[in-house]
Design a protein around this motif. Sequence first.
Motif, PDB file in Angstrom:
ATOM      1  N   UNK A 176       0.810  -1.207   0.000  1.00 61.13           N
ATOM      2  CA  UNK A 176       0.000   0.000   0.000  1.00 61.13           C
ATOM      3  C   UNK A 176       0.843   1.257   0.000  1.00 61.13           C
ATOM      4  N   UNK A 177       2.021   1.195   0.627  1.00 55.55           N
ATOM      5  CA  UNK A 177       2.915   2.348   0.652  1.00 55.55           C
ATOM      6  C   UNK A 177       3.472   2.657  -0.734  1.00 55.55           C
ATOM      7  N   UNK A 178       3.624   1.623  -1.573  1.00 54.53           N
ATOM      8  CA  UNK A 178       4.042   1.841  -2.963  1.00 54.53           C
ATOM      9  C   UNK A 178       3.012   2.723  -3.676  1.00 54.53           C
ATOM     10  N   UNK A 179       1.726   2.388  -3.502  1.00 48.18           N
ATOM     11  CA  UNK A 179       0.666   3.202  -4.100  1.00 48.18           C
ATOM     12  C   UNK A 179       0.666   4.607  -3.498  1.00 48.18           C
ATOM     13  N   UNK A 180       0.867   4.684  -2.195  1.00 45.39           N
ATOM     14  CA  UNK A 180       0.890   5.979  -1.526  1.00 45.39           C
ATOM     15  C   UNK A 180       1.982   6.871  -2.097  1.00 45.39           C
ATOM     16  N   UNK A 181       3.159   6.294  -2.335  1.00 46.85           N
ATOM     17  CA  UNK A 181       4.278   7.061  -2.874  1.00 46.85           C
ATOM     18  C   UNK A 181       3.937   7.630  -4.247  1.00 46.85           C
ATOM     19  N   UNK A 182       3.316   6.795  -5.095  1.00 48.10           N
ATOM     20  CA  UNK A 182       2.953   7.258  -6.438  1.00 48.10           C
ATOM     21  C   UNK A 182       1.965   8.410  -6.379  1.00 48.10           C
ATOM     22  N   UNK A 197     -14.023  17.050  -1.358  1.00 46.34           N
ATOM     23  CA  UNK A 197     -14.268  15.797  -0.638  1.00 46.34           C
ATOM     24  C   UNK A 197     -14.916  14.769  -1.555  1.00 46.34           C
ATOM     25  N   UNK A 198     -15.813  15.227  -2.425  1.00 42.18           N
ATOM     26  CA  UNK A 198     -16.466  14.338  -3.379  1.00 42.18           C
ATOM     27  C   UNK A 198     -15.439  13.677  -4.293  1.00 42.18           C
ATOM     28  N   UNK A 199     -14.567  14.483  -4.884  1.00 38.62           N
ATOM     29  CA  UNK A 199     -13.611  13.912  -5.837  1.00 38.62           C
ATOM     30  C   UNK A 199     -12.592  13.022  -5.117  1.00 38.62           C
ATOM     31  N   UNK A 200     -12.171  13.414  -3.909  1.00 40.47           N
ATOM     32  CA  UNK A 200     -11.187  12.625  -3.178  1.00 40.47           C
ATOM     33  C   UNK A 200     -11.720  11.261  -2.784  1.00 40.47           C
ATOM     34  N   UNK A 201     -12.941  11.209  -2.259  1.00 44.09           N
ATOM     35  CA  UNK A 201     -13.498   9.926  -1.833  1.00 44.09           C
ATOM     36  C   UNK A 201     -13.869   9.055  -3.026  1.00 44.09           C
ATOM     37  N   UNK A 202     -14.316   9.696  -4.129  1.00 45.48           N
ATOM     38  CA  UNK A 202     -14.577   8.892  -5.329  1.00 45.48           C
ATOM     39  C   UNK A 202     -13.296   8.248  -5.855  1.00 45.48           C
ATOM     40  N   UNK A 203     -12.218   9.032  -5.977  1.00 45.85           N
ATOM     41  CA  UNK A 203     -10.959   8.498  -6.505  1.00 45.85           C
ATOM     42  C   UNK A 203     -10.424   7.400  -5.578  1.00 45.85           C
ATOM     43  N   UNK A 204     -10.590   7.570  -4.272  1.00 46.88           N
ATOM     44  CA  UNK A 204     -10.184   6.514  -3.334  1.00 46.88           C
ATOM     45  C   UNK A 204     -10.936   5.219  -3.620  1.00 46.88           C
ATOM     46  N   UNK A 205     -12.201   5.334  -3.994  1.00 46.13           N
ATOM     47  CA  UNK A 205     -13.005   4.154  -4.322  1.00 46.13           C
ATOM     48  C   UNK A 205     -12.496   3.474  -5.594  1.00 46.13           C
ATOM     49  N   UNK A 206     -12.356   4.264  -6.660  1.00 40.62           N
ATOM     50  CA  UNK A 206     -11.962   3.683  -7.946  1.00 40.62           C
ATOM     51  C   UNK A 206     -10.561   3.091  -7.894  1.00 40.62           C
ATOM     52  N   UNK A 207      -9.598   3.875  -7.405  1.00 40.39           N
ATOM     53  CA  UNK A 207      -8.220   3.402  -7.425  1.00 40.39           C
ATOM     54  C   UNK A 207      -7.969   2.335  -6.359  1.00 40.39           C
ATOM     55  N   UNK A 208      -8.705   2.398  -5.263  1.00 39.74           N
ATOM     56  CA  UNK A 208      -8.591   1.342  -4.267  1.00 39.74           C
ATOM     57  C   UNK A 208      -8.996  -0.003  -4.844  1.00 39.74           C
ATOM     58  N   UNK A 213      -3.758   2.820   0.159  1.00 41.35           N
ATOM     59  CA  UNK A 213      -2.925   2.668   1.363  1.00 41.35           C
ATOM     60  C   UNK A 213      -3.766   2.202   2.548  1.00 41.35           C
ATOM     61  N   UNK A 214      -4.939   2.812   2.738  1.00 38.28           N
ATOM     62  CA  UNK A 214      -5.827   2.399   3.821  1.00 38.28           C
ATOM     63  C   UNK A 214      -6.279   0.952   3.628  1.00 38.28           C
ATOM     64  N   UNK A 215      -6.585   0.587   2.399  1.00 34.72           N
ATOM     65  CA  UNK A 215      -6.992  -0.796   2.120  1.00 34.72           C
ATOM     66  C   UNK A 215      -5.865  -1.758   2.489  1.00 34.72           C
ATOM     67  N   UNK A 216      -4.620  -1.382   2.186  1.00 36.16           N
ATOM     68  CA  UNK A 216      -3.483  -2.232   2.539  1.00 36.16           C
ATOM     69  C   UNK A 216      -3.340  -2.400   4.042  1.00 36.16           C
ATOM     70  N   UNK A 217      -3.500  -1.313   4.788  1.00 37.89           N
ATOM     71  CA  UNK A 217      -3.378  -1.370   6.256  1.00 37.89           C
ATOM     72  C   UNK A 217      -4.482  -2.236   6.861  1.00 37.89           C
ATOM     73  N   UNK A 218      -5.724  -2.015   6.426  1.00 36.96           N
ATOM     74  CA  UNK A 218      -6.851  -2.797   6.954  1.00 36.96           C
ATOM     75  C   UNK A 218      -6.710  -4.269   6.561  1.00 36.96           C
ATOM     76  N   UNK A 219      -6.241  -4.531   5.341  1.00 36.22           N
ATOM     77  CA  UNK A 219      -6.059  -5.911   4.888  1.00 36.22           C
ATOM     78  C   UNK A 219      -5.011  -6.636   5.720  1.00 36.22           C
ATOM     79  N   UNK A 220      -3.949  -5.937   6.085  1.00 31.40           N
ATOM     80  CA  UNK A 220      -2.925  -6.533   6.948  1.00 31.40           C
ATOM     81  C   UNK A 220      -3.514  -6.966   8.289  1.00 31.40           C
ATOM     82  N   UNK A 221      -4.436  -6.160   8.808  1.00 30.68           N
ATOM     83  CA  UNK A 221      -4.984  -6.417  10.140  1.00 30.68           C
ATOM     84  C   UNK A 221      -6.176  -7.368  10.120  1.00 30.68           C
TER      85      UNK A 221
END
Length: 394
Positions: free
Chosen positions: A44-50, A215-226, A348-356
């Motif tokens: 997830x940190x790889x995606x975060x860096x990009x 907030x709309x565009x940020x949460x939408x992009x988090x959905x699609x790219x996640x 990144x959040x998906x990676x952290x939650x998936x780890x746990x």
Amino acid sequence: MLTVGGFLSFFIFGFIDNLKGPLLPAVLRDENMVQGGMSYRQGGTVFLSAYIGFVVATMLTGILADLLSNRRVMQLAGLTLCAGILGLNLSSLYPVLLCSMFVIGLGLGAIELGANGLMVELHHDSRARYLNLLATFHGIGSMIVPIAAAILLKWHLRWQQIYLCTLALAGLLVAVFAVADNSVKPNDCAPTKPNWDWAAVLRVGFTAQMCWFYLLIGTYVATELGLAAWIVEYLQHDHKMGVASSSFCLSGFFVLIMLGRLAGSVAVEQLGYFRMIAVGLVGTLLCLAIGIFGPMPCVLFLPLSGLFMSIVFPTVTAAVSDQHATNIGSVLGILFTFGGMGGALGPWIIGIVSDAYGLQLGLACTLGFCSLALASLAAVTRFSSPQTEQPAAD
């Protein structure tokens, strides 16, 4: 030629940006970087860096587009991509991977801002249609890349070598806009820079309505790219799909995004901006919920969500650009910066939650992102007059 160059740039954008998803399993298991392979958190940190690079680029290139031109921004984007791709092949160390992905993110962020700004600049009276068509080419590149990556992996190319193949695309982007820039006459493409005013940008760019747009565009992009980032690993790990089948599902996701944007480029003129976005977000939420928590055959609803996601980003861009006559490059830069933040934090959040808690619950974070996007849309509409709901007439 500039319009064609914009479409080409978004094809390249979609291709290079979405290499991460199909190559993620190979990157996670690359012991040359991390002994024993990477954790989901490190992936997830790889995606975060990009996407940190993406955010930085959109903050800077919005101003550059207003001061110089969108054409210059596109040339810089191609050169930056070349540097990042070469960096990936210089070393197998994990820190080098993060730095190179950051540089690639810079190039992709410049394309996002430059190409969208170019379409608004060239096609002011039909911006919604051309922005949806532009995004369609992103879908074409995204559709092809999972299949291409699966084929190259079966030929036993390492993931860095697969990235190196995209160097030709980045070089082509530089060449096309160098030729196009030399062929443009001074009056062919009206510059936006004479009206650039930093105080005005802050004043109009941070109204209550614009903050809800962000907030709309940020949460939408988090959905699609996640979803795009983790679906291949999710299908291979939790559903035991092979490389070909999981890559085909990701490719199908982008096929539906492409088809949805083609249809959306026409439908948006009849439905209006906000109704179109609402249809997209509600459909996305339902597909994700069924695909993640339904029985095995329902997993096909995950790629089906691309049909509904497709129309959201370009329509939000059109709605924002319709409300700003000046400093549009800087305003779009702020908008795409928040989109980039969503793209950085979502995977990144998906990676952290998936780890746990496992990949299923990690991927379920997309439901929360999409719900926030719907709530933001409801808030945006409270600040809009009936006129702003309608797209510009052709």
